[in-house]
Design an enzyme around this catalytic site. Structure first.
Site, PDB file in Angstrom:
ATOM      1  N   LYS A   1       6.385 -16.494  -7.026  1.00 17.65           N
ATOM      2  CA  LYS A   1       5.045 -16.203  -6.535  1.00 17.65           C
ATOM      3  C   LYS A   1       4.659 -14.750  -6.841  1.00 17.65           C
ATOM      4  CE  LYS A   1       2.246 -17.932  -3.001  1.00 17.65           C
ATOM      5  NZ  LYS A   1       1.901 -19.188  -2.586  1.00 17.65           N
ATOM      6  N   ARG A   2       5.646 -13.883  -6.786  1.00 16.75           N
ATOM      7  CA  ARG A   2       5.390 -12.470  -7.052  1.00 16.75           C
ATOM      8  C   ARG A   2       4.862 -12.249  -8.479  1.00 16.75           C
ATOM      9  NH1 ARG A   2      10.267  -9.335  -6.552  1.00 16.75           N
ATOM     10  NH2 ARG A   2      10.874 -10.862  -5.010  1.00 16.75           N
TER      11      ARG A   2
END
Ligand code: GLU
Length: 482
Positions: free
Chosen positions: A237-238
């Site tokens: 997600k980062r």
């Protein structure tokens, strides 16, 4: 006929890796006039969720990858798998296993080369069968040689048979296990070509054991390398990896996301922008890259802007879903069309598109009824920069006379308005044309930048132009310089 499938498990969101697998499966089927099926692998009752299922189906619908035949749900097919297990038991290709919990625990803890052997205690067992244990059913995996297959992406992949245990096909509660049901479903659905993530490679020999035991034809496998971040690590997600529906919320077009995913793992010369027709034309499953692909999300936004540019007005209006636009269409199609084509070239996502459209259609002074916000509808920094004590009066007078001037030029075109504004600005003797243009932009749009002023006047009409100038001047008369 080539038949492919996409088989998500409803344990979480549909992520971009999953959508890319679905896309490649879809393209492979459609490019060969074959069939593409959807199957929901919902046998993991503990991890399944209704929300995840709805999310997956919605994301799939949004991506518009049409599939053939009704969706198959594994949870509704338990009896089919149980029947096949029975057949295997009857033909001595499977057997009841009475390993106790303690024995199983020891096997699990001793994952060495003896592991497969230990699972086979009850294969062709002649001794006394424990009576206090509810048996599971294990399939007889080959004892010697290799299990190999030619992968369409990676070439030959082999596993030593000694590494493949006699795995459980029915648990002691009668429930079938993952590899067993996958193989049965693929075979019964007539899947000829099976494209999936390469995290499933280790499942493939087990599924081949099932195919062979049941006399099913083994499909052709294509294991697709993972998508990773620019450092070559697992995508998270980062890195900007979101679920498919979150891309929709971010204003990404489905065709842009599909194009992006298509290129992550597939190349066709230097070409970057692909329509669905173009993807179908050039896709060959054998040419899927056999190395992991690095994801660069700025490219997704660039592709999105390219796809936005080629949308026709009708689809754009539908996607933007703004009642304001519907009203404008009724009023004037050509103004709508100019509005859309002006904004099209300026944004890379639909959220900004909506914002820009609304900023054009609503006078800055009307944008918010809340007094505090109303005050800030005009860009303060620009206001202070332009309306200095030295220029305030000149600009105010210029705007006033422009408002009169525009009336006598009603019913103009975008191009003519542009000329008119430029000439009016050039003719002003006591102020630079650019300063006037900026103040007009501030009065009409409330901010720096934005669409061409001629187009803006054409879209909102000369009356609205006058009104916006009037309101702005009214605001200005009460405005206190910081
Ligand atoms: N259900 C599996 C998954 O969601 C896919 C299994 C397969 O494609 O064989 O990863």
């Amino acid at each position: 006929m080539i038949t492919t499938r996409f088989a998500p498990s409803p344990t979480g969101h549909l992520h971009i890796g999953g959508l890319r697998t679905a896309l490649y499966s879809y393209l492979h089927a459609r490019a060969n006039n074959g069939k593409f099926l959807l199957r929901i692998e919902d046998t993991d009752i503990k991890r399944n969720s209704k929300e995840a299922l709805h999310g997956i189906l919605e994301a799939f619908k949004w991506a518009n990858l049409e599939y053939d035949e009704p969706t198959l749900y594994q949870s509704k097919r338990t009896h089919i798998y149980q029947d096949y297990a029975k057949k295997l038991l009857e033909s001595n290709k499977a057997y009841y296993c009475y390993l106790s919990q303690e024995e199983l625990q020891t096997i699990r803890e001793n994952r060495n080369e003896n592991h497969a052997k230990l699972t086979r205690k009850y294969r062709d067992f002649k001794g006394e069968i424990p009576t206090n244990i509810k048996p599971s059913v294990r399939i007889k995996a080959p004892l010697q040689g290799e299990i190999s297959f030619i992968d369409g992406v990676r070439g030959k992949i082999s596993f030593k048979s000694s590494e493949i245990d006699d795995f459980v096909i029915l648990r002691s509660d009668g429930m079938p296990t993952y590899n067993f049901v996958v193989a049965i479903d693929d075979a019964l659905s007539g899947i000829t070509d099976l494209l999936r993530g390469d995290d499933h490679i280790s499942n493939t020999p087990k599924q081949i054991v099932v195919y062979e035991a049941l006399g099913f034809e083994i499909p052709k496998f294509y294991h697709i390398p993972m998508i990773c971040n620019e450092k070559g690590q697992k995508l998270s997600k980062r890195d900007g990896a979101l679920s498919v529906l979150e891309y929709r919320e971010a204003g990404i077009l489905p065709e842009a996301l599909l194009n992006f995913l298509f290129r992550l793992g597939y190349s066709h010369g230097d070409k970057e922008v692909f329509s669905m027709e173009e993807m179908l034309e050039c896709f060959h499953a054998e040419k899927i890259n056999n190395k992991a692909s690095a994801c660069n999300f700025s490219k997704l936004y660039w592709l999105n802007s390219e796809h936005i540019k080629s949308l026709d007005d009708e689809r754009l209006c539908e996607l933007l879903d703004l009642p304001e636009l519907q009203n404008l269409i009724k009023d004037s199609k050509s103004r709508t069309s100019i509005l859309l084509s002006e904004v099209k070239t300026r944004v890379n996502n639909l959220c900004d598109f909506k914002k820009d459209v609304l900023e054009i259609l609503y006078a800055p002074s009307n944008r918010d009824l809340d007094q505090d916000k109303k005050e800030s509808a005009y860009d303060k920094a620009m206001l202070d920069k332009l309306f200095t004590p030295q220029h305030k009066e000149i600009l105010t007078n210029s705007l006033t006379s422009f408002a009169k001037h525009i009336e006598s030029n009603a019913n103009n075109t975008k191009e003519n308005y542009k000329i008119l504004i430029n000439e009016f600005a050039k003719d002003l003797s006591n102020i630079k044309p650019s300063l006037f243009m900026q103040s007009l932009r501030l009065a009409l749009l409330g901010k720096k930048g934005g669409i061409d002023l001629g187009a803006c006047v054409f879209i909102i009409g000369y009356k609205e132009t006058q009104e916006r100038i009037e309101k702005f001047l009214d605001y200005l008369s009460r405005y206190k310089q910081a």
